[in-house]
Scaffold this active site. Structure first.
Site, mmCIF file in Angstrom:
data_model
loop_
_atom_site.group_PDB
_atom_site.id
_atom_site.type_symbol
_atom_site.label_atom_id
_atom_site.label_comp_id
_atom_site.label_asym_id
_atom_site.label_seq_id
_atom_site.Cartn_x
_atom_site.Cartn_y
_atom_site.Cartn_z
ATOM 1 N N LEU A 512 -16.422 45.118 90.358
ATOM 2 C CA LEU A 512 -17.707 45.806 90.523
ATOM 3 C C LEU A 512 -18.854 45.018 89.914
ATOM 4 O O LEU A 512 -19.998 45.094 90.345
ATOM 5 C CB LEU A 512 -17.666 47.174 89.831
ATOM 6 C CG LEU A 512 -16.771 48.238 90.442
ATOM 7 C CD1 LEU A 512 -16.633 49.422 89.493
ATOM 8 C CD2 LEU A 512 -17.351 48.705 91.761
ATOM 9 N N GLY A 513 -18.564 44.315 88.865
ATOM 10 C CA GLY A 513 -19.618 43.566 88.183
ATOM 11 C C GLY A 513 -19.067 43.014 86.898
ATOM 12 O O GLY A 513 -17.861 43.100 86.623
ATOM 13 N N GLY A 516 -21.273 42.094 79.221
ATOM 14 C CA GLY A 516 -20.955 41.321 78.033
ATOM 15 C C GLY A 516 -19.480 41.407 77.638
ATOM 16 O O GLY A 516 -18.920 40.495 77.042
ATOM 17 N N PHE A 517 -18.850 42.516 77.977
ATOM 18 C CA PHE A 517 -17.449 42.755 77.678
ATOM 19 C C PHE A 517 -16.482 41.897 78.486
ATOM 20 O O PHE A 517 -15.428 41.506 78.031
ATOM 21 C CB PHE A 517 -17.118 44.188 78.109
ATOM 22 C CG PHE A 517 -17.000 45.111 76.984
ATOM 23 C CD1 PHE A 517 -16.100 44.870 75.980
ATOM 24 C CD2 PHE A 517 -17.773 46.254 76.923
ATOM 25 C CE1 PHE A 517 -15.977 45.747 74.943
ATOM 26 C CE2 PHE A 517 -17.665 47.125 75.892
ATOM 27 C CZ PHE A 517 -16.770 46.880 74.891
ATOM 28 N N PRO A 519 -15.193 41.559 82.958
ATOM 29 C CA PRO A 519 -15.304 42.114 84.306
ATOM 30 C C PRO A 519 -15.045 43.627 84.350
ATOM 31 O O PRO A 519 -14.319 44.160 83.505
ATOM 32 C CB PRO A 519 -14.228 41.359 85.082
ATOM 33 C CG PRO A 519 -13.265 40.897 84.054
ATOM 34 C CD PRO A 519 -14.023 40.710 82.778
ATOM 35 N N VAL A 520 -15.655 44.254 85.342
ATOM 36 C CA VAL A 520 -15.433 45.687 85.569
ATOM 37 C C VAL A 520 -14.884 45.843 86.990
ATOM 38 O O VAL A 520 -15.429 45.264 87.933
ATOM 39 C CB VAL A 520 -16.751 46.488 85.421
ATOM 40 C CG1 VAL A 520 -16.499 47.967 85.602
ATOM 41 C CG2 VAL A 520 -17.404 46.222 84.072
ATOM 42 N N LYS A 534 -12.931 48.639 82.709
ATOM 43 C CA LYS A 534 -13.633 47.562 82.009
ATOM 44 C C LYS A 534 -12.613 46.792 81.194
ATOM 45 O O LYS A 534 -11.981 47.349 80.295
ATOM 46 C CB LYS A 534 -14.680 48.189 81.094
ATOM 47 C CG LYS A 534 -15.896 47.343 80.880
ATOM 48 C CD LYS A 534 -16.833 48.039 79.913
ATOM 49 C CE LYS A 534 -18.135 48.421 80.552
ATOM 50 N NZ LYS A 534 -19.119 48.880 79.582
ATOM 51 N N ASP A 631 -29.456 48.786 73.487
ATOM 52 C CA ASP A 631 -29.453 47.869 74.631
ATOM 53 C C ASP A 631 -29.700 48.624 75.938
ATOM 54 O O ASP A 631 -28.968 48.470 76.913
ATOM 55 C CB ASP A 631 -28.116 47.116 74.672
ATOM 56 C CG ASP A 631 -28.215 45.853 75.528
ATOM 57 O OD1 ASP A 631 -29.354 45.441 75.838
ATOM 58 O OD2 ASP A 631 -27.161 45.291 75.884
HETATM 59 P P1 AMP Z 1 -21.258 46.736 81.795
HETATM 60 O O1 AMP Z 1 -20.223 45.882 81.176
HETATM 61 O O2 AMP Z 1 -21.183 48.173 81.366
HETATM 62 O O3 AMP Z 1 -22.634 46.153 81.676
HETATM 63 O O4 AMP Z 1 -20.900 46.780 83.379
HETATM 64 C C1 AMP Z 1 -21.104 45.692 84.236
HETATM 65 C C2 AMP Z 1 -21.379 46.198 85.631
HETATM 66 O O5 AMP Z 1 -20.212 46.854 86.148
HETATM 67 C C3 AMP Z 1 -22.468 47.262 85.702
HETATM 68 O O6 AMP Z 1 -23.736 46.699 85.795
HETATM 69 C C4 AMP Z 1 -22.090 48.014 86.951
HETATM 70 O O7 AMP Z 1 -22.596 47.365 88.085
HETATM 71 C C5 AMP Z 1 -20.589 47.962 86.944
HETATM 72 N N1 AMP Z 1 -20.068 49.185 86.319
HETATM 73 C C6 AMP Z 1 -19.868 49.398 85.000
HETATM 74 N N2 AMP Z 1 -19.376 50.629 84.781
HETATM 75 C C7 AMP Z 1 -19.263 51.203 85.992
HETATM 76 C C8 AMP Z 1 -18.827 52.501 86.456
HETATM 77 N N3 AMP Z 1 -18.443 53.438 85.584
HETATM 78 N N4 AMP Z 1 -18.854 52.746 87.767
HETATM 79 C C9 AMP Z 1 -19.282 51.810 88.640
HETATM 80 N N5 AMP Z 1 -19.707 50.602 88.282
HETATM 81 C C10 AMP Z 1 -19.709 50.281 86.982
#
Ligand code: AMP
Length: 823
Positions: A512-513, A516-517, A519-520, A534, A631
């Site tokens: 999905l994206g 900092g952690f 990949p999701v 995550k 943040d």
């Molecule tokens: P993050 O590490 O929380 O910044 O997540 C990175 C990217 O993953 C986000 O910008 C979203 O595009 C996607 N993402 C994170 N959490 C979710 C979620 N619960 N549902 C759908 N997409 C998510």
């Protein structure tokens, strides 16, 4: 010699006169030997209120009234002779035996007097610190013994502590009546009552016609005004007993506040903003078209989000379809199937409503909902019931006759069970389902026993495996050294095999994206639930600390504008967090995308802004932990299927204690373009640094542009500076995203930009807190002037510090800086 004696006499007279004047200004009490006239006043003991003579703006008429002493713009809260003005400056106000307050004109005729029927041996009039003017015996301070009080005869203003309602012992009804106009305090067309004809509800009437209802009291607030609830500033209550029924509000802080009924019938709740030196309206009623009493007629429901705004309740149809279709809804709706009490009716539950008019209602306390149903069913005239007190979930409210003035309240409405013919009732549907259910039940029993055996087998296997790996559950496997944290975690554990299956072995197609952690991924659990997974990457710059922080933080939080953490998985090197899946991903995918942002109309954007504000207020003020996010940015706002915003990413959030509002850190984490100056430069973070980030986000949502990297050919400012420049030049609407065309409410947009600029002001103390932000966004009224934003020139903030920063890699343009040493 004679001259000098005359001189001394004159001096003596002048000083006596001055002394009388001085006493009149400083005392809070008048005895029967004193009076006030001209510009003389009395002031309450703590200096909050003044009683004296005044003339409303652009009028020469004189009135005796009470106004705030410490507020520069004279704000009158009570008027004595509202119907009989003095036409010259020569009125005299005095208290006379046996206990009357009287106002005499220049011909010494009494033009107004208090109407106390009791007497006192030594009557005085005293202006209390609450703004209540009382006639009492000089030696008596018991409110029950007052001969008369202005709080019983209010004009258009209700002050904290005033009781609006009925006293059944004295027969007195205390209600507000509007001024005729801002120049004329005589009673206008509108009155505000705490109506106790049925179960109490506040109403506004124009003459004898009901115009607005708050809906009945539900233990927490009024059913139709969900935002009016106890908070850190006020508490509200409705008291119902055999002697009286009244509504009043109490101050819990030092805020100056009042409720007024305007000459046009609008109920307005005001607070005094000391910084801006002005009054701010934080709540107005009626709030929208649906608040217009009975707009959709009987059994009609009103919802401003749909068109037409009126529709019949399910299982009801318009009484006069032709009229209804032309927008004349006042005749309302009728049942599709008539009631038949003898052969047995049932009930249908309708959810999410402002409860109907309780004019014709009754109630009882301490009864369960099941009991309410039984009682209502027994009485053929009972048309509906609902829970009386939603705070305790007990008691019944019963309606008799047609149900009128229902409004959809999204997210905060109440349930009502309406009497229906048995074929239309919920139980009918249930009967049909019963057969299917009993069949299914037998089958389920067999499957359940089978499942149980399998589950037990699996559990034993898992325990054995965990033992082998040396981890007995989440706490140990998290390798926590801190005992305090161990007991803090109450998160469901997911097996890695389950996650692998759900994400198709972390397949690229499911990605999905990346934050900092790491990949999701999107995942599909066996039971059909979609989740976001995550996975803490080995190369993550937000390491185990942030992982733990996130897990602890969100596990303890629950709010509809925060993303929900479903569980976690720690096996071997894998550290994974599992969230509810947000089908619309994050806000940055929309607002900064040329095509996608076209689908974000103003209503949706404003809904998103308000949702983020509510989520942030919850973090700052209402949550168990009280949290500074640190943040907040577009990519950390996720959107569910209905475009409801959810704040995510608590890896860098910090909890703060009871009286703290912030702290200092040498480890600055945050994102360029969203960080406040005091945080980025000095490492000072507080709720106000979150407010700054919120302001940036708000301006980005309105403009569809990123603050960071914003370029304008005409100047060197970033997006904040650009917004500020347009605001100062009264061209703020030019900031609006061109994709919105003309399809926006310009006053809402201007207000939002203004609020955004207040949030990004240079000085943290000048920025509003999130509860004020919500007030200001949701209500019309004066806003303080915004001062210069922080970082309005900077395109690349804290450049000098970049050398010491370690940055996280991200697929997006925004990067969370994780180890920037503050100066
Ligand atoms: P993050 O590490 O929380 O910044 O997540 C990175 C990217 O993953 C986000 O910008 C979203 O595009 C996607 N993402 C994170 N959490 C979710 C979620 N619960 N549902 C759908 N997409 C998510």
């Amino acid at each position: 010699m004679k001259k000098s004696i005359n001189g001394i006499l004159l001096l003596f007279l002048v000083s006596v006169l001055c002394l009388t004047e001085k006493i009149a200004g400083l005392t809070d009490t008048l005895t029967t030997t004193q009076s006030i006239k001209g510009d003389e006043t009395i002031i309450s003991a703590g200096g909050s209120f003044v009683l004296g003579f005044f003339s409303p703006s652009s009028s020469t008429n004189r009135y005796v009234g009470i106004w705030y002493n410490k507020i520069p713009n004279q704000t009158v809260v009570w008027v004595a002779n509202r119907e009989v003005p003095l036409i010259s400056k020569s009125g005299v106000l005095e208290v006379i035996k046996p206990g009357l307050l009287v106002l005499r004109n220049d011909t010494n005729n009494t033009i107004w007097k208090s109407n106390s029927s009791t007497s006192a041996p030594n009557p005085v009039v005293q202006l209390l610190e609450t703004g209540n003017l009382v006639v009492k015996d000089a030696n008596q301070d018991d409110p029950g013994m007052f001969l008369w009080q202005s709080f019983d005869y209010p004009t258009d203003t209700s002050l904290p502590g005033m009781k609006l309602g009925h006293n059944f012992v004295t027969g007195l009804e205390v209600y507000l009546s509007s001024w005729k106009s801002p120049e004329d305090p005589s009673p206008g067309e509108y009155t505000h009552h705490c109506d106790s004809t049925g179960y109490p509800q506040n109403i506004v009437k124009k003459g004898s016609i009901l115009r607005f209802r708050t809906g009945p009291w539900n233990g927490l607030g009024f059913s139709g005004v969900p935002s009016l609830q106890k908070n850190s500033i006020f508490s509200y209550e409705v008291v119902i007993n055999s002697k009286e029924v009244y509504y009043s509000f109490k101050l819990l802080s030092s805020t100056i506040t009042r409720y007024t009924l305007s000459p046009s019938g609008v109920g307005q709740r005001w607070t005094w903003d000391n910084q801006a030196r002005s009054w701010i309206i934080y709540l107005s009623t009626p709030d929208d078209t649906c608040d217009s009493y009975g707009l959709c007629g009987a059994y009609g429901s009103c919802d401003t989000r749909i068109s037409p705004i009126c529709e019949c309740l399910d299982k009801f149809s318009p009484k006069f379809p032709d009229k209804w279709n032309k927008g004349n809804w006042s005749n309302g709706c009728i049942r599709n199937v008539a009631l038949d009490c003898q052969s047995g009716d049932g009930f249908k539950k309708y959810s999410g409503f402002k409860l109907p008019d309780t004019h014709n209602s009754s109630y009882n306390t301490n009864t369960s909902l099941k009991e309410c149903r039984r009682i209502c069913l027994k009485n053929c005239s009972c048309t509906a019931y609902s829970t009386l007190d939603i705070s305790s979930g007990s008691g019944c409210l019963f309606w008799f006759g047609d149900l009128i003035d229902m409004k959809v309240i999204s997210g905060a409405g109440q349930d009502i069970h309406v009497r229906m013919a048995s074929s239309d009732s919920d139980s009918n549907g249930k009967k049909g389902k019963k057969l299917v259910i009993s069949l299914a039940l037998s089958l389920a029993m067999v499957l359940l026993s089978l499942g149980l055996v399998l589950l037990l087998q699996r559990r034993n296997k898992k325990r054995a495996k965990q033992k082998k790996e040396g981890m007995e559950g989440f706490n140990l496997s998290m390798a926590y050294t801190d005992e305090r944290h161990k007991k803090d975690l109450e998160l469901p554990l997911f097996e890695l095999s389950r996650i692998i299956k759900a994400t198709d072995n972390f397949s690229f197609n499911n990605k999905l994206g990346e934050g900092g952690f790491g990949p999701v991924y999107k995942g599909l659990l066996e039971e059909g639930q979609e989740v976001a997974v995550k996975r803490l990457s080995e190369h993550s710059t937000q390491g185990l600390e942030e992982f733990k922080n996130e897990a602890i933080c969100i596990a303890k939080l629950q709010h509809r504008n925060l993303v929900k953490l479903l569980g976690c998985c720690i096996e071997g090197k894998e550290k994974i967090l599992i969230y509810e899946y947000m089908p619309n991903k994050s806000l940055d995918f929309f607002i900064f995308d040329q095509t996608k942002r076209k689908s974000l109309d103003w209503l949706t954007r404003f809904h998103i802004i308000q949702g983020i504000a509510r989520g942030l207020l919850y973090l700052h003020q209402d949550s168990r932990l009280r949290i500074i996010h640190r943040d907040l940015k577009a990519s950390n706002i996720l959107l569910d299927a209905d475009m409801n915003p959810k704040i995510s990413d608590f890896g860098t959030a910090r909890s703060f204690g009871g009286n703290e509002t912030g702290a200092n850190t040498s480890r600055v984490v945050g994102t360029h373009g969203y960080m406040s100056p005091e945080y980025a430069v000095d490492g000072l973070f507080s709720v106000k640094s979150d407010v700054f980030s919120f302001g940036v986000l708000l301006i980005e949502i309105v403009s569809g542009k990123r603050n960071r990297g914003f370029l304008h050919h005409g100047h060197q400012f970033n997006l904040l500076g650009h917004a500020w420049k347009l605001y100062k030049e009264e061209r703020a609407l030019e900031l609006v995203d061109l994709h919105l065309g003309n399809s926006y409410n310009s006053s809402e947009v201007l207000r939002s930009i203004h609020v955004g600029l207040l949030c990004v002001q240079q000085c943290p103390e000048d920025r509003p807190d999130m509860s004020s932000v919500i007030f200001m966004l949701g209500n019309e009224g004066h806003l303080p002037e915004a001062t210069q934003p922080g970082f309005f020139m900077e395109r690349n903030i804290v450049k000098a510090d970049n050398s010491s920063s370690t940055q996280a890699s991200s697929s997006k343009g925004e990067i969370t800086m994780t180890q920037l040493e503050a100066r």
